[in-house]
Write a protein that holds these residues in place. Structure first.
Motif, mmCIF file in Angstrom:
data_model
loop_
_atom_site.group_PDB
_atom_site.id
_atom_site.type_symbol
_atom_site.label_atom_id
_atom_site.label_comp_id
_atom_site.label_asym_id
_atom_site.label_seq_id
_atom_site.Cartn_x
_atom_site.Cartn_y
_atom_site.Cartn_z
ATOM 1 N N THR A 54 0.815 -1.215 0.000
ATOM 2 C CA THR A 54 0.000 0.000 0.000
ATOM 3 C C THR A 54 0.853 1.271 0.000
ATOM 4 O O THR A 54 0.319 2.377 -0.078
ATOM 5 C CB THR A 54 -0.939 0.034 1.217
ATOM 6 N N LEU A 55 2.164 1.123 0.084
ATOM 7 C CA LEU A 55 3.040 2.292 0.175
ATOM 8 C C LEU A 55 3.186 2.992 -1.169
ATOM 9 O O LEU A 55 3.118 2.366 -2.224
ATOM 10 C CB LEU A 55 4.422 1.882 0.689
ATOM 11 N N ALA A 56 3.434 4.306 -1.091
ATOM 12 C CA ALA A 56 3.643 5.105 -2.295
ATOM 13 C C ALA A 56 4.729 6.133 -2.031
ATOM 14 O O ALA A 56 5.003 6.493 -0.880
ATOM 15 C CB ALA A 56 2.344 5.804 -2.705
ATOM 16 N N VAL A 57 5.354 6.598 -3.089
ATOM 17 C CA VAL A 57 6.347 7.659 -2.963
ATOM 18 C C VAL A 57 5.688 8.888 -2.341
ATOM 19 O O VAL A 57 4.582 9.277 -2.722
ATOM 20 C CB VAL A 57 6.947 8.010 -4.336
ATOM 21 N N GLY A 58 6.350 9.471 -1.377
ATOM 22 C CA GLY A 58 5.812 10.621 -0.665
ATOM 23 C C GLY A 58 5.186 10.280 0.672
ATOM 24 O O GLY A 58 4.916 11.185 1.472
ATOM 25 N N ASP A 59 4.943 8.996 0.917
ATOM 26 C CA ASP A 59 4.395 8.600 2.216
ATOM 27 C C ASP A 59 5.408 8.852 3.325
ATOM 28 O O ASP A 59 6.608 8.566 3.170
ATOM 29 C CB ASP A 59 4.027 7.113 2.220
ATOM 30 N N GLN A 60 4.919 9.370 4.443
ATOM 31 C CA GLN A 60 5.723 9.429 5.661
ATOM 32 C C GLN A 60 5.339 8.216 6.495
ATOM 33 O O GLN A 60 4.150 7.966 6.708
ATOM 34 C CB GLN A 60 5.472 10.710 6.440
#
Length: 308
Positions: free
Chosen positions: A150-156
């Protein structure tokens, strides 16, 4: 461990890891020094074979895979710079809070396919020196990638992983690792806009030690470079406007599509010498164990906006 045969940047693991890192494990068609290099698919028989060696993370009844909703008891909190300072030689479990995802292999982790994340302590840095040792690569095996899909670039994110310097078979990279023996997770807690370090030149990062010991996979931008794109899934060498990736210029830095969706460039003309106003991506290293443990330096683009 077999480190990714590229920048999906694989390695045969020790008894502690026993996994294939997310990464390329296909047949390389040429050097990564301005010569054609095919970006092999990560969903390969090599990954599948390696994962047959994975054992359950624990034989204790009722083991529950961590979800990163809370810090596990006894696991120390570490920043990325602290992990660099510790430089562990064997895997050590660490809890990392509030870091930013700057790149994901092929654009996203997919359940059942090994993948790779690049995380950075802060969204950006004022200079290359300020960003040094503030980013790190994470390898996730195909058997555990479902916990990261579920992770994406920009996630903290808050993260749980195992940190150590991989030195097997000529490697020398500080990494994070998650596999069935060494559980881990990542939980999105916010979003950010990672922006590249500017003012960087190719000659600032043209030694292997620059990546391995000094900077790590920081997000950066290099202005006014030239290269000749190959096939959409192949890296190609970068140089200034008077140089186009020739082997006489010492350590070559290539532009890689490894972190692009599907691992492919978009919008480039194969075989056409092209001047880019800038290229943006994560500085990283491709280790090829099938070519006398050769290492190559790369800039990993994430979207077509990274090479206007």
């Amino acid at each position: 461990m077999k480190k990714r045969l590229l920048a999906l940047g694989l390695v045969w693991g020790s008894a502690v890891a026993m996994f294939v890192a997310c990464g390329d494990s296909g047949v390389i068609t040429g050097k990564d020094s301005g010569v054609d290099v095919t970006q092999p698919d990560v969903s390969t028989p090599v990954d599948a074979v390696a994962d047959t060696f994975d054992a359950p993370p624990t034989d204790a009844p009722g083991f529950i895979w961590p979800d990163c909703k809370s810090q596990p008891t006894g696991v120390p909190t570490k920043t990325i710079p602290e992990i660099w300072s510790d430089n562990p030689v064997t895997p050590v479990q660490v809890w990392i809070e509030g870091v930013y995802v700057t790149a994901i292999s092929k654009g996203a982790c997919v359940a059942g396919v090994a993948c790779e994340l690049i995380i950075q302590q802060d969204p950006t840095y004022a200079s290359l020196a300020a960003g040094a040792q503030h980013a790190i690569r994470e390898w996730v095996t195909s058997s555990t990638s479902k916990y990261f899909d579920t992770l994406a670039v920009g996630d903290q994110v808050n993260m749980l992983a195992w940190a150590y310097r991989e030195v097997e078979a000529g490697q020398n990279e500080l990494i994070l690792n998650v596999n069935l023996l060494d559980p881990g997770c990542a939980l999105k807690i916010g979003t950010g806009t990672p922006t590249p370090i500017t003012g960087v030149h190719l000659y600032d990062i043209n030694a292997l030690a620059d990546y391995e010991m000094t900077y790590g996979p920081v997000l950066l931008e290099i202005a006014n470079v030239t290269g000749t794109p190959k096939q959409q899934n192949q890296t190609f060498g970068l140089g200034d406007t008077f140089y186009d990736g020739g082997s006489s210029d010492g350590q070559i830095i290539s532009l890689s599509p490894f972190y692009m969706t599907g691992g492919n460039f978009v919008g480039l003309d194969s075989g056409v010498k092209t001047k880019f106003s800038s290229v943006t991506g994560v500085f990283n290293e491709y280790y090829n164990p099938d070519a006398s443990a050769t290492k190559y330096l790369e800039i990993g683009a994430r979207t077509s906006t990274d090479y206007p």
